[in-house]
Design a protein around this motif. Sequence first.
Motif, PDB file in Angstrom:
ATOM      1  N   PHE A 141     -17.011  -2.499 -33.062  1.00 55.82           N
ATOM      2  CA  PHE A 141     -17.152  -3.565 -32.070  1.00 55.82           C
ATOM      3  C   PHE A 141     -18.431  -3.452 -31.253  1.00 55.82           C
ATOM      4  O   PHE A 141     -18.983  -2.358 -31.093  1.00 55.82           O
ATOM      5  CB  PHE A 141     -15.952  -3.517 -31.117  1.00 55.82           C
ATOM      6  CG  PHE A 141     -14.647  -3.793 -31.821  1.00 55.82           C
ATOM      7  CD1 PHE A 141     -14.163  -5.078 -31.914  1.00 55.82           C
ATOM      8  CD2 PHE A 141     -13.943  -2.763 -32.437  1.00 55.82           C
ATOM      9  CE1 PHE A 141     -12.976  -5.341 -32.590  1.00 55.82           C
ATOM     10  CE2 PHE A 141     -12.752  -3.018 -33.115  1.00 55.82           C
ATOM     11  CZ  PHE A 141     -12.274  -4.311 -33.197  1.00 55.82           C
ATOM     12  N   LYS A 142     -18.859  -4.588 -30.726  1.00 53.17           N
ATOM     13  CA  LYS A 142     -19.921  -4.621 -29.720  1.00 53.17           C
ATOM     14  C   LYS A 142     -19.320  -4.236 -28.372  1.00 53.17           C
ATOM     15  O   LYS A 142     -18.118  -4.403 -28.169  1.00 53.17           O
ATOM     16  CB  LYS A 142     -20.511  -6.032 -29.639  1.00 53.17           C
ATOM     17  CG  LYS A 142     -21.258  -6.437 -30.906  1.00 53.17           C
ATOM     18  CD  LYS A 142     -21.830  -7.835 -30.784  1.00 53.17           C
ATOM     19  CE  LYS A 142     -22.556  -8.185 -32.082  1.00 53.17           C
ATOM     20  NZ  LYS A 142     -22.929  -9.604 -32.157  1.00 53.17           N
ATOM     21  N   PRO A 172      -7.395  -2.507 -31.185  1.00 49.00           N
ATOM     22  CA  PRO A 172      -8.531  -2.795 -30.314  1.00 49.00           C
ATOM     23  C   PRO A 172      -8.667  -4.314 -30.176  1.00 49.00           C
ATOM     24  O   PRO A 172      -8.160  -5.063 -31.019  1.00 49.00           O
ATOM     25  CB  PRO A 172      -9.720  -2.231 -31.095  1.00 49.00           C
ATOM     26  CG  PRO A 172      -9.292  -2.276 -32.526  1.00 49.00           C
ATOM     27  CD  PRO A 172      -7.794  -2.171 -32.544  1.00 49.00           C
ATOM     28  N   ILE A 173      -9.304  -4.754 -29.108  1.00 49.55           N
ATOM     29  CA  ILE A 173      -9.686  -6.162 -28.977  1.00 49.55           C
ATOM     30  C   ILE A 173     -11.147  -6.173 -28.547  1.00 49.55           C
ATOM     31  O   ILE A 173     -11.507  -5.533 -27.550  1.00 49.55           O
ATOM     32  CB  ILE A 173      -8.836  -6.911 -27.930  1.00 49.55           C
ATOM     33  CG1 ILE A 173      -7.345  -6.851 -28.291  1.00 49.55           C
ATOM     34  CG2 ILE A 173      -9.288  -8.367 -27.796  1.00 49.55           C
ATOM     35  CD1 ILE A 173      -6.429  -7.551 -27.280  1.00 49.55           C
ATOM     36  N   GLY A 174     -11.970  -6.873 -29.289  1.00 50.65           N
ATOM     37  CA  GLY A 174     -13.384  -6.918 -28.922  1.00 50.65           C
ATOM     38  C   GLY A 174     -14.180  -7.822 -29.837  1.00 50.65           C
ATOM     39  O   GLY A 174     -13.645  -8.370 -30.802  1.00 50.65           O
ATOM     40  N   VAL A 175     -15.442  -7.966 -29.502  1.00 52.59           N
ATOM     41  CA  VAL A 175     -16.336  -8.776 -30.327  1.00 52.59           C
ATOM     42  C   VAL A 175     -16.803  -7.908 -31.496  1.00 52.59           C
ATOM     43  O   VAL A 175     -17.365  -6.833 -31.286  1.00 52.59           O
ATOM     44  CB  VAL A 175     -17.544  -9.279 -29.509  1.00 52.59           C
ATOM     45  CG1 VAL A 175     -18.530 -10.037 -30.389  1.00 52.59           C
ATOM     46  CG2 VAL A 175     -17.058 -10.157 -28.349  1.00 52.59           C
ATOM     47  N   GLU A 227     -18.710  -6.049 -34.397  1.00 50.02           N
ATOM     48  CA  GLU A 227     -20.093  -5.726 -34.776  1.00 50.02           C
ATOM     49  C   GLU A 227     -20.512  -6.739 -35.845  1.00 50.02           C
ATOM     50  O   GLU A 227     -21.572  -7.320 -35.781  1.00 50.02           O
ATOM     51  CB  GLU A 227     -20.119  -4.291 -35.321  1.00 50.02           C
ATOM     52  CG  GLU A 227     -21.470  -3.754 -35.674  1.00 50.02           C
ATOM     53  CD  GLU A 227     -22.302  -3.329 -34.485  1.00 50.02           C
ATOM     54  OE1 GLU A 227     -21.740  -3.081 -33.396  1.00 50.02           O
ATOM     55  OE2 GLU A 227     -23.531  -3.275 -34.649  1.00 50.02           O
ATOM     56  N   GLN A 228     -19.657  -6.941 -36.804  1.00 49.43           N
ATOM     57  CA  GLN A 228     -19.771  -8.092 -37.713  1.00 49.43           C
ATOM     58  C   GLN A 228     -18.393  -8.398 -38.303  1.00 49.43           C
ATOM     59  O   GLN A 228     -17.538  -7.517 -38.372  1.00 49.43           O
ATOM     60  CB  GLN A 228     -20.779  -7.845 -38.823  1.00 49.43           C
ATOM     61  CG  GLN A 228     -20.478  -6.658 -39.702  1.00 49.43           C
ATOM     62  CD  GLN A 228     -21.519  -6.515 -40.811  1.00 49.43           C
ATOM     63  OE1 GLN A 228     -22.688  -6.812 -40.642  1.00 49.43           O
ATOM     64  NE2 GLN A 228     -21.073  -6.062 -41.963  1.00 49.43           N
ATOM     65  N   PHE A 270     -13.115   3.521 -32.065  1.00 48.96           N
ATOM     66  CA  PHE A 270     -12.882   3.474 -30.612  1.00 48.96           C
ATOM     67  C   PHE A 270     -14.021   2.780 -29.859  1.00 48.96           C
ATOM     68  O   PHE A 270     -14.229   3.045 -28.677  1.00 48.96           O
ATOM     69  CB  PHE A 270     -12.602   4.880 -30.078  1.00 48.96           C
ATOM     70  CG  PHE A 270     -11.207   5.340 -30.425  1.00 48.96           C
ATOM     71  CD1 PHE A 270     -10.121   4.884 -29.691  1.00 48.96           C
ATOM     72  CD2 PHE A 270     -10.976   6.191 -31.508  1.00 48.96           C
ATOM     73  CE1 PHE A 270      -8.830   5.276 -30.015  1.00 48.96           C
ATOM     74  CE2 PHE A 270      -9.689   6.589 -31.842  1.00 48.96           C
ATOM     75  CZ  PHE A 270      -8.610   6.129 -31.091  1.00 48.96           C
ATOM     76  N   SER A 271     -14.731   1.905 -30.532  1.00 45.88           N
ATOM     77  CA  SER A 271     -15.869   1.239 -29.886  1.00 45.88           C
ATOM     78  C   SER A 271     -15.479  -0.014 -29.104  1.00 45.88           C
ATOM     79  O   SER A 271     -16.291  -0.558 -28.364  1.00 45.88           O
ATOM     80  CB  SER A 271     -16.933   0.898 -30.944  1.00 45.88           C
ATOM     81  OG  SER A 271     -16.366   0.113 -31.993  1.00 45.88           O
TER      82      SER A 271
END
Lengths: 232, 232
Positions: free
Chosen positions: B54-55, B206-209, B211-212, B135-136
Amino acid sequence: MESKQKSRRDIIKLGAGLTLGSAAVACQKMPSFSINSKLDTIEILHARRSVRKFKPTPVPEEHLTRILGAARMAPTAGNQQPWKFLVIRDKNKINELKAACIKNSMDWYKENQNPTEEQVKERHSGVTEYYNGRFSAPVFVVVLTDNESQNAGYNHHDGPLAAGYLLIAARSFGYGTVYYTDSIPDAVTKQVLNIPDRYTRVCITPIGVPEQWPETPDKKPLEEIVAYGVIS
Amino acid sequence: MESKQKSRRDIIKLGAGLTLGSAAVACQKMPSFSINSKLDTIEILHARRSVRKFKPTPVPEEHLTRILGAARMAPTAGNQQPWKFLVIRDKNKINELKAACIKNSMDWYKENQNPTEEQVKERHSGVTEYYNGRFSAPVFVVVLTDNESQNAGYNHHDGPLAAGYLLIAARSFGYGTVYYTDSIPDAVTKQVLNIPDRYTRVCITPIGVPEQWPETPDKKPLEEIVAYGVIS
């Protein structure tokens, strides 16, 4: 919240004005757009209801295909896709399943409740009415997982996930469904539909146009079910 | 199929022109419209992917609230709603969970594989990289069910259903998620986050934007997983 100030029309314009970006790339293999999507996804998730009585309106094969096509996109352990969707459209078969459910319920009642003849009659009438509603849909789908799938130890996750996808997809086409487990007993389903032992039934759901949409049941406030950082 | 001849713009217009009808009644208690819904529900179901990197872009509380608000609308036996959503935003806590996962993996390796010092070093580097990606994300949600809920015998259905809803709702806001079970072990999660025994962990996501957005994995053709009337 920002969106509260926007009208439905604005939201749609907003959606139309934005480019799809990377999401479009991820969607390359998708079928064409849904034709009945009046509600966005968050709304669909809120608008799905457990529906137990249906109009006889048919469900076109095209819709069913797209509903099952979406169901199979559910998360699945190591992409194993352990699912089988058994579609029942034959009205005779649906009625056979109904009769077996009624018999099953009556047998249990007679064996366990020691009822009078009058009580049996009354019970039979109630049970028949109950199942007449439940079997009023034009289509049923039995969601199964294959016990011999690649990562069968994860089927207890994969099964309900695909069933949930199916219900949501059906709702997006305007259909009602309901995740039946014990109302239409596992053993009865397997016997009437000759389902081999290698399959585990996750649930059975009707798909159809609701007689009416039930009201939203009371839901717990978020504060009651969300914990931040620490849970006691 | 009719919709194939329509452009995205036409579909949106079609959506805007129709009245909500009975669906609107069923949606009375819903929150306001989603602000990021560029895709309709069928598309969202197809576009959800398992995202593992994730970003650092934050997830606003408003989005998280709406995602969890939708998750709690999942089917649930007798409306019991046995769920708890444990939200972890604290970067230190996320790193602590990561360190515990790395340790857990290395301990297993050393105990079971009898490796050389060089192999341990190499393994540690690989495992660290693996978990650095995992864990990003800025937020994690542990989906739990309460063993003392009203109809706890159905929690194995209700748990994955709500988790699936959560992933779909997050996707509709443009976020990636992934339904982790053994990659982030149950026992490690419970220990680091002090989760009481009365709760069963369904998964952690996880919840996130992303990476791609990963490509769509190959899916079985519908013919292979759909059976009409009879299953063998």
